[in-house]
Motif scaffolding. Structure first.
Motif, PDB file in Angstrom:
ATOM      1  N   GLU A   1       9.654  38.920   2.913  1.00  0.00           N
ATOM      2  CA  GLU A   1      10.046  39.707   1.865  1.00  0.00           C
ATOM      3  C   GLU A   1      11.069  40.729   2.299  1.00  0.00           C
ATOM      4  N   PRO A   2      12.401  40.670   1.649  1.00  0.00           N
ATOM      5  CA  PRO A   2      13.302  41.696   2.045  1.00  0.00           C
ATOM      6  C   PRO A   2      12.977  43.220   1.787  1.00  0.00           C
ATOM      7  N   ASP A   3      13.353  44.075   2.587  1.00  0.00           N
ATOM      8  CA  ASP A   3      13.091  45.564   2.285  1.00  0.00           C
ATOM      9  C   ASP A   3      11.601  45.671   2.178  1.00  0.00           C
ATOM     10  N   CYS A   4      10.890  45.172   3.017  1.00  0.00           N
ATOM     11  CA  CYS A   4       9.506  45.456   2.841  1.00  0.00           C
ATOM     12  C   CYS A   4       8.564  45.543   4.437  1.00  0.00           C
ATOM     13  N   GLU A   5       7.929  46.368   4.514  1.00  0.00           N
ATOM     14  CA  GLU A   5       7.108  46.538   5.828  1.00  0.00           C
ATOM     15  C   GLU A   5       5.785  46.713   5.588  1.00  0.00           C
ATOM     16  N   GLY A   6       4.967  46.044   6.768  1.00  0.00           N
ATOM     17  CA  GLY A   6       3.470  46.356   6.590  1.00  0.00           C
ATOM     18  C   GLY A   6       2.973  44.980   6.396  1.00  0.00           C
ATOM     19  N   ASP A   7       1.554  45.026   6.031  1.00  0.00           N
ATOM     20  CA  ASP A   7       0.885  43.886   6.115  1.00  0.00           C
ATOM     21  C   ASP A   7       0.870  43.259   4.547  1.00  0.00           C
ATOM     22  N   GLY A   8       1.276  44.066   3.623  1.00  0.00           N
ATOM     23  CA  GLY A   8       1.465  43.684   2.178  1.00  0.00           C
ATOM     24  C   GLY A   8       2.722  42.864   1.663  1.00  0.00           C
ATOM     25  N   CYS A   9       3.430  42.460   2.643  1.00  0.00           N
ATOM     26  CA  CYS A   9       4.800  41.967   2.492  1.00  0.00           C
ATOM     27  C   CYS A   9       4.522  40.409   2.384  1.00  0.00           C
ATOM     28  N   ALA A  10       5.185  39.833   1.622  1.00  0.00           N
ATOM     29  CA  ALA A  10       5.192  38.436   1.384  1.00  0.00           C
ATOM     30  C   ALA A  10       5.961  37.530   2.070  1.00  0.00           C
ATOM     31  N   ASN A  11       5.639  36.188   2.632  1.00  0.00           N
ATOM     32  CA  ASN A  11       6.234  35.489   3.325  1.00  0.00           C
ATOM     33  C   ASN A  11       6.202  34.070   2.720  1.00  0.00           C
ATOM     34  N   VAL A  12       7.401  33.392   2.817  1.00  0.00           N
ATOM     35  CA  VAL A  12       7.527  32.001   2.209  1.00  0.00           C
ATOM     36  C   VAL A  12       8.142  31.211   3.269  1.00  0.00           C
ATOM     37  N   ASN A  13       7.316  30.055   3.536  1.00  0.00           N
ATOM     38  CA  ASN A  13       7.477  28.954   4.571  1.00  0.00           C
ATOM     39  C   ASN A  13       7.573  27.710   3.956  1.00  0.00           C
ATOM     40  N   ALA A  14       8.673  26.804   4.502  1.00  0.00           N
ATOM     41  CA  ALA A  14       8.708  25.372   3.987  1.00  0.00           C
ATOM     42  C   ALA A  14       9.325  24.560   5.090  1.00  0.00           C
ATOM     43  N   ALA A  15       8.531  23.369   5.084  1.00  0.00           N
ATOM     44  CA  ALA A  15       9.051  22.129   6.021  1.00  0.00           C
ATOM     45  C   ALA A  15       9.019  20.997   5.216  1.00  0.00           C
ATOM     46  N   TYR A  16      10.131  20.664   4.679  1.00  0.00           N
ATOM     47  CA  TYR A  16      10.414  19.272   3.984  1.00  0.00           C
ATOM     48  C   TYR A  16      11.318  18.397   4.479  1.00  0.00           C
ATOM     49  N   LEU A  17      11.803  17.787   3.304  1.00  0.00           N
ATOM     50  CA  LEU A  17      12.643  16.417   3.757  1.00  0.00           C
ATOM     51  C   LEU A  17      13.738  16.607   2.852  1.00  0.00           C
ATOM     52  N   ARG A  18      15.102  16.035   3.419  1.00  0.00           N
ATOM     53  CA  ARG A  18      16.131  15.812   2.279  1.00  0.00           C
ATOM     54  C   ARG A  18      16.692  14.591   2.547  1.00  0.00           C
ATOM     55  N   PHE A  19      17.418  13.745   1.547  1.00  0.00           N
ATOM     56  CA  PHE A  19      17.966  12.456   1.651  1.00  0.00           C
ATOM     57  C   PHE A  19      19.341  12.676   1.657  1.00  0.00           C
ATOM     58  N   PRO A  20      20.053  12.352   2.706  1.00  0.00           N
ATOM     59  CA  PRO A  20      21.441  12.523   2.930  1.00  0.00           C
ATOM     60  C   PRO A  20      22.162  11.566   2.104  1.00  0.00           C
ATOM     61  N   GLU A  21      21.573  10.266   1.986  1.00  0.00           N
ATOM     62  CA  GLU A  21      22.414   9.448   1.246  1.00  0.00           C
ATOM     63  C   GLU A  21      21.919   9.382  -0.503  1.00  0.00           C
ATOM     64  N   SER A  22      21.189  10.440  -0.548  1.00  0.00           N
ATOM     65  CA  SER A  22      20.528  10.323  -2.088  1.00  0.00           C
ATOM     66  C   SER A  22      20.182  11.942  -2.637  1.00  0.00           C
ATOM     67  N   PRO A  23      21.551  12.579  -2.908  1.00  0.00           N
ATOM     68  CA  PRO A  23      21.161  13.923  -3.369  1.00  0.00           C
ATOM     69  C   PRO A  23      20.245  13.983  -4.590  1.00  0.00           C
ATOM     70  N   GLN A  24      20.032  13.310  -5.381  1.00  0.00           N
ATOM     71  CA  GLN A  24      19.346  13.261  -6.753  1.00  0.00           C
ATOM     72  C   GLN A  24      18.051  13.231  -6.024  1.00  0.00           C
ATOM     73  N   LEU A  25      17.611  12.307  -5.318  1.00  0.00           N
ATOM     74  CA  LEU A  25      16.119  12.215  -4.631  1.00  0.00           C
ATOM     75  C   LEU A  25      15.824  13.707  -3.797  1.00  0.00           C
ATOM     76  N   SER A  26      16.733  14.108  -3.160  1.00  0.00           N
ATOM     77  CA  SER A  26      16.576  15.455  -2.532  1.00  0.00           C
ATOM     78  C   SER A  26      16.174  16.550  -3.506  1.00  0.00           C
ATOM     79  N   ASP A  27      16.922  16.635  -4.639  1.00  0.00           N
ATOM     80  CA  ASP A  27      16.808  17.358  -5.873  1.00  0.00           C
ATOM     81  C   ASP A  27      15.541  17.344  -6.336  1.00  0.00           C
ATOM     82  N   GLU A  28      14.854  16.225  -6.585  1.00  0.00           N
ATOM     83  CA  GLU A  28      13.768  15.720  -7.324  1.00  0.00           C
ATOM     84  C   GLU A  28      12.510  16.166  -6.393  1.00  0.00           C
ATOM     85  N   LEU A  29      12.529  15.951  -5.163  1.00  0.00           N
ATOM     86  CA  LEU A  29      11.574  16.162  -4.248  1.00  0.00           C
ATOM     87  C   LEU A  29      11.183  17.879  -4.255  1.00  0.00           C
TER      88      LEU A  29
END
Length: 257
Positions: free
Chosen positions: A41-69
């Motif tokens: 979370e930007p401009d935030c310090e301390g234990d109360g800040c939010a964090n977002v993590n993602a590890a997923y997939l994209r389809f280089p030959e199929s942008p519409q499937l990437s969008d749907e995922l």
């Protein structure tokens, strides 16, 4: 002369193939690449800040499937909170938009409870099966918004290689066979009640519920439930298995092994 041209053509083809492979071209329309992102979370310090993590997939030959995922993956957060403008969480179509929603929800929550622990959102997408022209992806989320524990969520995304389209349970069922599917699912639930995961559960308190969250895996049709759907939080996310032998004449033949 003809042999010289033949040799030269083979050499040229070999060079072109090597070049394509070096650029990552494989001819697979459902080829995937990993996407890993993490933001604090930007401009935030301390234990109360939010964090977002993602590890997923994209389809280089199929942008519409990437969008749907991405739509489905970020949609797992629909129950986390409300954004300041009143729109439900989980409507984001990009990682940055999703992170902004989480950060906005975290800031809003801290205004009411300043000592609230930081929000956490962890999302994953992994291939769990690639069989019989079907690609099965499991979308997982773990969302923590300051309670006693976080909320795990799982959704399946099944893609047909023939059509490069996402298919759901209604696409898999033969016409008029939903009642037969529901009967098979009830039998799977009765078997699950005898498992260690369901030990001590009262069926009256935690009754059977239907689910369309299915994945055709090697051993059968997996039906995934969220926490609290069939059991208390401590029991986790139940997964019922329906053997394919019980689905002959119920599912379209191409979804059976």
């Amino acid at each position: 002369m003809q042999k010289r041209w033949l040799v030269g053509g083979l050499a040229l083809a070999t060079v072109m193939l090597a070049g394509c492979q070096s650029l990552g071209w494989s001819g697979d329309a459902l080829r995937t690449e990993p996407v890993v992102k993490s933001v604090h979370e930007p401009d935030c310090e301390g234990d109360g800040c939010a964090n977002v993590n993602a590890a997923y997939l994209r389809f280089p030959e199929s942008p519409q499937l990437s969008d749907e995922l991405e739509r489905r993956l970020f949609g797992l957060a629909s129950g986390l909170s409300d954004s300041p403008d009143g729109n439900a969480m989980g409507q984001a179509r990009s990682f940055d938009a999703f992170a902004d929603q989480v950060f906005a929800a975290a800031r809003s929550a801290r205004q009411d409870v300043p000592e609230l622990p930081g929000f956490e959102a962890d999302l994953r997408a992994d291939i769990v099966a690639d069989r019989d022209d079907l690609l099965v992806i499991e979308l997982d989320g773990y969302l923590y918004s300051g309670g006693a524990h976080g909320l795990p969520l799982t959704s399946y995304m099944v893609i047909s290689r023939d059509t490069q389209q996402v298919v759901d349970l209604d696409d898999m069922l033969l016409p008029g066979q939903r009642p037969a599917y529901e009967a098979a699912l009830k039998r799977a639930h009765q078997r699950w009640l005898k498992s260690d995961q369901a030990s001590g559960l009262s069926e009256m308190q935690w009754p059977f519920a239907l689910s369309d969250n299915v994945a055709p895996l090697a051993d059968g049709l997996a039906v995934k439930y969220q926490v609290y759907d069939l059991a208390p939080y401590a029991a986790g996310q139940p997964q019922l298995m329906i053997p394919y032998a019980e689905l002959d004449g119920v599912l379209e033949a191409r979804y059976l092994p």
